[in-house]
Design a protein around this motif. Sequence first.
Motif, mmCIF file in Angstrom:
data_model
loop_
_atom_site.group_PDB
_atom_site.id
_atom_site.type_symbol
_atom_site.label_atom_id
_atom_site.label_comp_id
_atom_site.label_asym_id
_atom_site.label_seq_id
_atom_site.Cartn_x
_atom_site.Cartn_y
_atom_site.Cartn_z
ATOM 1 N N ARG A 40 0.822 -1.220 0.000
ATOM 2 C CA ARG A 40 0.000 0.000 0.000
ATOM 3 C C ARG A 40 0.853 1.266 0.000
ATOM 4 O O ARG A 40 0.321 2.367 0.087
ATOM 5 N N ASP A 41 2.142 1.111 -0.086
ATOM 6 C CA ASP A 41 3.049 2.255 0.021
ATOM 7 C C ASP A 41 2.888 3.203 -1.166
ATOM 8 O O ASP A 41 2.998 2.793 -2.323
ATOM 9 N N GLU A 42 2.623 4.484 -0.862
ATOM 10 C CA GLU A 42 2.501 5.510 -1.899
ATOM 11 C C GLU A 42 3.580 6.580 -1.765
ATOM 12 O O GLU A 42 3.487 7.640 -2.375
ATOM 13 N N GLN A 47 -0.053 5.676 2.957
ATOM 14 C CA GLN A 47 -0.548 4.335 2.669
ATOM 15 C C GLN A 47 -1.885 4.441 1.934
ATOM 16 O O GLN A 47 -2.766 5.217 2.331
ATOM 17 N N ARG A 48 -2.020 3.675 0.866
ATOM 18 C CA ARG A 48 -3.266 3.687 0.096
ATOM 19 C C ARG A 48 -4.361 2.951 0.861
ATOM 20 O O ARG A 48 -4.156 1.860 1.389
ATOM 21 N N ASP A 52 -9.520 4.759 -1.783
ATOM 22 C CA ASP A 52 -8.704 5.586 -2.678
ATOM 23 C C ASP A 52 -8.171 6.843 -2.004
ATOM 24 O O ASP A 52 -7.529 7.664 -2.662
ATOM 25 N N GLU A 54 -5.408 8.340 0.680
ATOM 26 C CA GLU A 54 -4.075 7.949 1.129
ATOM 27 C C GLU A 54 -3.805 8.633 2.461
ATOM 28 O O GLU A 54 -4.058 9.839 2.607
ATOM 29 N N ARG A 56 -1.300 9.131 6.077
ATOM 30 C CA ARG A 56 -0.015 9.013 6.766
ATOM 31 C C ARG A 56 -0.228 9.330 8.243
ATOM 32 O O ARG A 56 -0.862 10.338 8.582
ATOM 33 N N SER A 177 -6.515 10.237 -3.941
ATOM 34 C CA SER A 177 -5.721 9.802 -5.095
ATOM 35 C C SER A 177 -6.535 9.700 -6.382
ATOM 36 O O SER A 177 -5.990 9.348 -7.430
#
Length: 282
Positions: A40-42, A47-48, A52, A54, A56, A177
Amino acid sequence: MRTRLLLPLLFISGCALEPGESFAVLEPAVRADYTPVAGRDEGNGFQRLASDFELRLDGAALGVDHIDLVGGGGTRGPTTFDPANPPPGYTNCHNGHCHHDDGALVDYEDIQAELDGGGGGAEATVASLHVDADLDLLADQTLSPDCEPSCELGRTHVSRYQWDVSSVMLEGAVRDSRATPRFNDERRFRLALAAAEEATPLMVLRGTVDIPADRENKPRVKLALRLALTPTLFDSLDWAATTPGPDGVVDLNAPENAAIRTAMVEALATLEPQAEVRREDR
C-alpha cells in the motif's frame, strides 16, 4: 489424615517450612504498534486505503491502564500430585507426607484430593498487568509490566485477557488519489480521546489465550501481548465528509466531525490484541 505437630517437634525432625513453588510464573511483555503494509506504500509515508484516500500517521499513542488475565480453576481437569514438585503451601515431601506451611503434616492422598477438588471454579481475574503508560505506536517500545497480586500463579487455566484502554491520540495527513479528487491537497487531522472517568475505560479490547497453570506444563510462561494497527483500520472512513477547522486541520473531536469520530472509535474497538506464549523450565 492431617496430623498437627508442635513447632519444636518440627525443628527436631529437621524439616524446613518453606512454601511450595507456584504452578506457573508469568513473564509478561506488552507492545502496541502501527505497521504500514508494503503493498500500500505511496511514498512519503502515505498508505493507500480501500477508499482511494491515502493516509499518513505522524503521531499515534494508546493509553493502557492495565491488562487483566482471566481464568478459572481446574478447567483442564485434575492434576497429578508430584512429591518432587508439591503445590503452593507444601514443602519437604517424604515418607508419604508433606509439610504444610501452617505446621501440619499432610498425607499424599489428602493433597491429591485437594487437587482433584480444585476444579470447576468460576472465571475470575488471575492477574492484572499494570501497564499504566501511553504506548507510542510509532516507536519500537516493549514494556515489562508488574503483575497484581503476583506473577506467580496457583493452579488455574488462563483463557482470555482484556486491555483497558484509557486514551487514544492520532494525528497525520490524508489526501485523495482519484483523478477527480473529492478534496484538494492534503488535509491534516488530529484525534485526542480520553476516558470520561478514571475508573471507566474508554474501550476494552479482548483476546483469547491458552495458559494452563498445572504440573503437566513447564512453569515459566513468557507471555508476549501485542496490539497491531494497520492502514486497514482507516479503510471505511469517509474523509471527504470531514470539515477542517479555521487552522485547516480536521479536528475529529469537533461536533461537526462526530460521524467520522464515531466510525473510527468503532473500528478501534474491534481490534483484537494477539498473544504469543512460550513455556520454559524454571
